[in-house]
Scaffold this motif. Structure first.
Motif, mmCIF file in Angstrom:
data_model
loop_
_atom_site.group_PDB
_atom_site.id
_atom_site.type_symbol
_atom_site.label_atom_id
_atom_site.label_comp_id
_atom_site.label_asym_id
_atom_site.label_seq_id
_atom_site.Cartn_x
_atom_site.Cartn_y
_atom_site.Cartn_z
ATOM 1 N N LYS A 1 -9.427 1.559 -2.784
ATOM 2 C CA LYS A 1 -8.747 0.563 -3.696
ATOM 3 C C LYS A 1 -8.756 0.397 -5.019
ATOM 4 C CE LYS A 1 -7.544 -3.353 -0.497
ATOM 5 N NZ LYS A 1 -7.527 -4.854 -0.712
ATOM 6 N N TRP B 1 -3.367 0.895 -4.527
ATOM 7 C CA TRP B 1 -4.166 0.551 -2.691
ATOM 8 C C TRP B 1 -3.222 1.940 -1.965
ATOM 9 C CZ3 TRP B 1 -2.976 -4.848 -0.352
ATOM 10 C CH2 TRP B 1 -3.693 -5.820 -0.514
ATOM 11 N N ILE C 1 -7.885 0.991 4.064
ATOM 12 C CA ILE C 1 -7.306 1.055 2.664
ATOM 13 C C ILE C 1 -7.977 1.537 1.221
ATOM 14 C CG2 ILE C 1 -5.802 -0.450 1.358
ATOM 15 C CD1 ILE C 1 -4.544 -1.490 3.726
ATOM 16 N N LYS D 1 -3.843 3.913 1.371
ATOM 17 C CA LYS D 1 -3.362 3.396 3.711
ATOM 18 C C LYS D 1 -4.003 4.833 3.918
ATOM 19 C CE LYS D 1 1.237 2.648 4.362
ATOM 20 N NZ LYS D 1 2.031 2.211 5.193
ATOM 21 N N GLU E 1 -12.097 0.327 1.662
ATOM 22 C CA GLU E 1 -12.045 -1.368 3.014
ATOM 23 C C GLU E 1 -11.672 -0.338 4.292
ATOM 24 O OE1 GLU E 1 -10.227 -4.706 1.646
ATOM 25 O OE2 GLU E 1 -10.896 -4.198 -0.230
ATOM 26 N N GLY E 2 -12.068 -1.131 5.220
ATOM 27 C CA GLY E 2 -11.244 -1.137 6.494
ATOM 28 C C GLY E 2 -10.313 -1.630 7.173
ATOM 29 N N TYR F 1 -7.340 -3.199 8.483
ATOM 30 C CA TYR F 1 -7.473 -4.535 10.189
ATOM 31 C C TYR F 1 -6.347 -4.421 10.484
ATOM 32 C CZ TYR F 1 -12.492 -5.952 7.972
ATOM 33 O OH TYR F 1 -13.254 -5.389 7.208
ATOM 34 N N THR G 1 -13.949 -8.637 4.240
ATOM 35 C CA THR G 1 -13.524 -7.032 4.012
ATOM 36 C C THR G 1 -15.015 -5.723 4.816
ATOM 37 O OG1 THR G 1 -12.514 -6.801 2.667
ATOM 38 C CG2 THR G 1 -11.858 -6.902 4.079
ATOM 39 N N ALA H 1 0.378 -1.071 -0.166
ATOM 40 C CA ALA H 1 -0.301 0.292 -0.289
ATOM 41 C C ALA H 1 0.787 1.239 -0.601
ATOM 42 C CB ALA H 1 -0.979 0.120 1.372
ATOM 43 N N PHE I 1 -9.975 -9.739 1.362
ATOM 44 C CA PHE I 1 -9.837 -8.591 0.630
ATOM 45 C C PHE I 1 -9.204 -9.351 -0.798
ATOM 46 C CE2 PHE I 1 -6.451 -8.200 3.112
ATOM 47 C CZ PHE I 1 -5.328 -8.436 2.454
ATOM 48 N N ARG J 1 2.648 -12.212 4.882
ATOM 49 C CA ARG J 1 3.520 -11.729 4.265
ATOM 50 C C ARG J 1 5.081 -12.257 4.176
ATOM 51 N NH1 ARG J 1 2.280 -5.650 5.429
ATOM 52 N NH2 ARG J 1 3.644 -4.459 4.201
ATOM 53 N N ARG K 1 -0.910 -10.540 7.759
ATOM 54 C CA ARG K 1 -1.734 -10.532 6.777
ATOM 55 C C ARG K 1 -0.966 -12.268 6.144
ATOM 56 N NH1 ARG K 1 -0.311 -6.888 1.641
ATOM 57 N NH2 ARG K 1 -1.075 -7.853 0.006
ATOM 58 N N LYS L 1 -4.073 5.869 7.860
ATOM 59 C CA LYS L 1 -4.435 5.277 9.253
ATOM 60 C C LYS L 1 -4.481 6.983 9.772
ATOM 61 C CE LYS L 1 -0.056 3.197 8.896
ATOM 62 N NZ LYS L 1 0.827 1.973 9.655
HETATM 63 P P1 AMP Z 1 0.992 -1.471 6.284
HETATM 64 O O1 AMP Z 1 1.617 -2.752 6.295
HETATM 65 O O2 AMP Z 1 1.030 0.171 7.191
HETATM 66 O O3 AMP Z 1 1.742 -0.950 4.551
HETATM 67 O O4 AMP Z 1 -0.315 -1.153 5.595
HETATM 68 C C1 AMP Z 1 -0.879 -2.261 4.393
HETATM 69 C C2 AMP Z 1 -1.276 -3.988 5.939
HETATM 70 O O5 AMP Z 1 -2.202 -3.369 6.620
HETATM 71 C C3 AMP Z 1 -1.433 -4.558 4.424
HETATM 72 O O6 AMP Z 1 -0.218 -5.335 3.871
HETATM 73 C C4 AMP Z 1 -2.646 -5.844 5.334
HETATM 74 O O7 AMP Z 1 -1.337 -6.816 5.729
HETATM 75 C C5 AMP Z 1 -3.144 -4.374 5.848
HETATM 76 N N1 AMP Z 1 -4.115 -4.670 5.662
HETATM 77 C C6 AMP Z 1 -4.970 -4.713 6.260
HETATM 78 N N2 AMP Z 1 -6.754 -4.203 5.861
HETATM 79 C C7 AMP Z 1 -6.490 -4.695 4.469
HETATM 80 C C8 AMP Z 1 -7.469 -4.196 3.776
HETATM 81 N N3 AMP Z 1 -8.595 -4.722 3.639
HETATM 82 N N4 AMP Z 1 -6.937 -4.639 2.034
HETATM 83 C C9 AMP Z 1 -5.516 -4.314 2.640
HETATM 84 N N5 AMP Z 1 -4.873 -4.608 3.119
HETATM 85 C C10 AMP Z 1 -4.998 -5.090 4.613
#
Ligand code: AMP
Length: 608
Positions: free
Chosen positions: A438, A453, A436, A455, A282-283, A285, A409, A263, A374, A304, A289, A457
């Motif tokens: 998309k 994607w 997130i 994000k 989407e939320g 979470y 999701t 993302a 997702f 992951r 992953r 936060k």
């Molecule tokens: P970040 O780790 O902060 O870069 O954020 C991306 C991570 O958010 C992804 O690798 C997922 O593990 C997690 N995630 C949580 N909710 C979602 C979602 N709805 N779609 C995609 N990733 C998600």
């Protein structure tokens, strides 16, 4: 092939003064290697005996290696320990003692790559009662026959760190060099395009640039296969066997993890809508992953980082078997502890308790996870990665049957910032990390971040409104009360995704509990290095350099210009974090998943 040829090249690679030189040496080694040894040579240079997703690890303890050195060289344990304390690398220790053996070796054989690999593989596979003796015997057998530099690299490989600085990216660079001669034959159209773009340049320059672009093109092609089949041993085997055409035989299959899409980040709803237009939101979470593979009744769950975690989540395996209505499928989601009745999401730390080897069944009953899905990448023999997200999500929805373990999701479609922001606030109040957004039309982009994607936060107070994931590149020893923990402060870096290097951005001494300092000391001393590795850029010199391996989440008050840090450096100033604090370890992330230099620059621009 004799292992001594490999060891000689490793020696050259280790002494290389630039990444370019290192890659050239490595390409020469791969060129020399036959099809029968190629997989083994690739794995050995990665310090592995199999790709990560196979889960066969060497990781021998130092004590066992020391014992094998004692047995085969005749020196006492005390003498070996003394030298180890001085050098900090058992490879160097055995190099010295092997060259000066005080004990004669009776049965010596010339070590082949196959012999070394087979003993190492048997070491990796042996477990249970009596396995320590077996491992010691297998390793001693190798040390007995090895010359000094062979022994050095065998010792390092069994300890899981080659110290060669050869990342997967450099290995792909080397492959691109080797196969560039085939490019003009197989990719005529692409070559014409390159030449057309460069026709204004002078002949000499044109030649150099054309060559560079061919290699870039090839690396991208190889990387696109690596992203769906992250096994460089296998990829190199296919290349050796059939040349570039061999790449066509590499397809998605269940049981082989796909590298995850990543993302990007933006700082508010307006920016997201401006970038994506109408999008799905989407939320976010805050859990683990997971990439799930189902082939009939067989289920495999990857993290992951492509580790096989199937055994840790029996309730999800059962949930997938019962709820997923498809024969063969690869899909993704975030798993976390969730209270269905109260619609409450538990924090990351609770979910992390499920990352364990022992007491799995009890814990899975105490803290069962729910998987919020997702994305869907593969369905009944079809690669769906090139479909749009809208199409993939529709298929995903259609294969999830009723039940409480596996869910889709929650999402909305948003065309304006207000709608997006409302959903963001609702998500945060439910205990989620944010949202997130998309791109509805994006393909599944394996192994990269390309604004498919985005994000957003929740902010941590009024500070920088987002945390960063930084890579530890070195540490400073503790002073005063902290001497006892070994580590006092960390030198951390962002990831330069273009150069594939790590650039210093912060020195972090606060936010670390005593417990964490001790844990860090244990983890970091194993990956310590004598010199700064070639893929690290930093003018600050820590007490101890470490291999860029561990990621930590960090918050800071602000990003400032700094003459001392290397991140985003232009002219005299780079960027640095002011008052950085560590929030938590991110053992689920690879160093390449850390915050990138470009992200740092845009965060800086935004917060100016
Ligand atoms: P970040 O780790 O902060 O870069 O954020 C991306 C991570 O958010 C992804 O690798 C997922 O593990 C997690 N995630 C949580 N909710 C979602 C979602 N709805 N779609 C995609 N990733 C998600």
């Amino acid at each position: 092939m004799d292992f001594s040829i490999v060891a000689d090249f490793f020696q050259k690679i280790e002494s290389a003064s630039s990444r370019l030189e290192m890659t050239d040496f490595y390409a020469e080694l791969l060129n020399k290697t036959d099809l029968t040894d190629i997989k083994e040579v690739i794995y050995l240079s990665q310090g592995k005996i199999a790709p990560d997703f196979n889960g066969i690890e060497l990781g021998l303890g130092e004590n066992l290696v020391i014992e094998a050195i004692r047995k085969t060289t005749g020196y006492s344990k005390e003498k070996i320990m003394q030298d180890f304390l001085k050098k900090g690398d058992l490879g160097e220790v055995i190099y010295f003692f092997s060259a000066n053996k005080i004990q004669k070796t009776l049965f010596k054989e010339v070590l082949s790559v196959q012999k070394v690999f087979s003993n190492l593989k048997r070491i990796g596979l042996s477990s249970g009662h009596g396995s320590q003796e077996t491992k010691l015997k297998l390793l001693s057998e190798l040390f007995n026959s090895a010359n000094a530099s062979e022994a050095k690299f065998i010792a390092r490989i069994v300890l899981g760190k080659t110290r060669l600085g050869l990342g997967d990216s450099s290995i792909m660079d080397a492959l691109a060099i080797i196969y560039s001669f085939e490019f003009p034959i197989l990719f005529k159209k692409e070559l014409n395009l390159i030449e057309e773009n460069l026709k204004e340049k002078k002949e000499e320059k044109r030649k150099i640039e054309t060559d560079l672009r061919i290699k870039q093109n090839l690396k991208e092609l190889i990387e696109s296969k690596y992203n769906i089949h992250p096994d460089l041993g296998f990829i190199c085997f296919k290349l050796k066997e059939k040349g570039l055409k061999g790449l066509n035989e590499i397809e998605i299959e269940t049981g082989i993890p796909i590298r995850p899409t990543l993302a990007e980040r933006l700082s508010n709803a307006e920016e997201i809508i401006e970038k994506l237009g109408k999008c799905i939101v989407e939320g976010k979470y805050d859990g683990l992953r997971l990439q799930c593979h189902k082939n009939k009744d067989e289920v495999i769950i990857f993290s992951r980082k492509q580790e096989n975690m199937t055994a840790m989540f029996p309730e999800l395996v059962k949930g997938i078997q019962e709820q997923i209505k498809a024969e063969k499928v690869i899909f993704e989601g975030e798993a976390l502890a969730f209270n269905e009745k109260e619609k409450k999401f538990y924090p990351f730390q609770i979910t992390m308790q499920r990352k364990r080897k022992y007491g799995v069944k009890e814990k899975s009953e105490e803290v069962p996870l729910t998987l919020f899905c997702f994305d869907l990448m593969y369905l009944n023999g079809k690669n769906l990665m090139d479909l749009t997200l809208t199409e993939r999500r529709k298929s995903l929805n259609s294969i999830i049957g009723k039940g409480k373990r596996i869910k889709l999701t929650d999402s909305i479609l948003a065309s304006d910032a207000k709608t997006l922001e409302k959903f963001f606030n609702e998500s945060v109040s439910k205990g989620l990390e944010g949202i997130i957004a998309k791109d509805l039309n994006a393909k599944y982009i394996a192994g990269a971040r390309k604004f498919a994607w985005i994000k957003l936060k929740k902010s941590y107070n009024d500070e920088l409104n987002d945390s960063m994931d930084l890579v530890i590149i070195g540490f400073f020893k503790g002073k005063g009360k902290r001497t006892q923990f070994g580590v006092g402060a960390l030198l951390c870096a962002v990831f330069d995704s273009i150069e594939h290097s790590f650039k210093s951005v912060a020195k972090i001494g606060t936010g670390l509990s005593e417990e964490q300092l001790k844990e860090l000391n244990e983890l970091l001393s194993v990956i310590s290095l004598k010199e700064k590795p070639l893929n690290v850029v930093s003018e600050i010199i820590p007490d101890v350099w470490v291999e860029p391996k561990y990621v930590i989440e960090v918050i800071a008050d602000e990003i400032t210009r700094s003459p001392i840090h290397a991140a985003a450096k232009s002219e005299n100033n780079g960027l640095a974090l002011r008052f950085p604090r560590m929030i938590q370890f991110r053992q689920d992330k690879n160093p390449e998943d850390a915050t990138t230099e470009n992200e740092l620059i845009s965060l800086f621009e935004r917060n100016k």
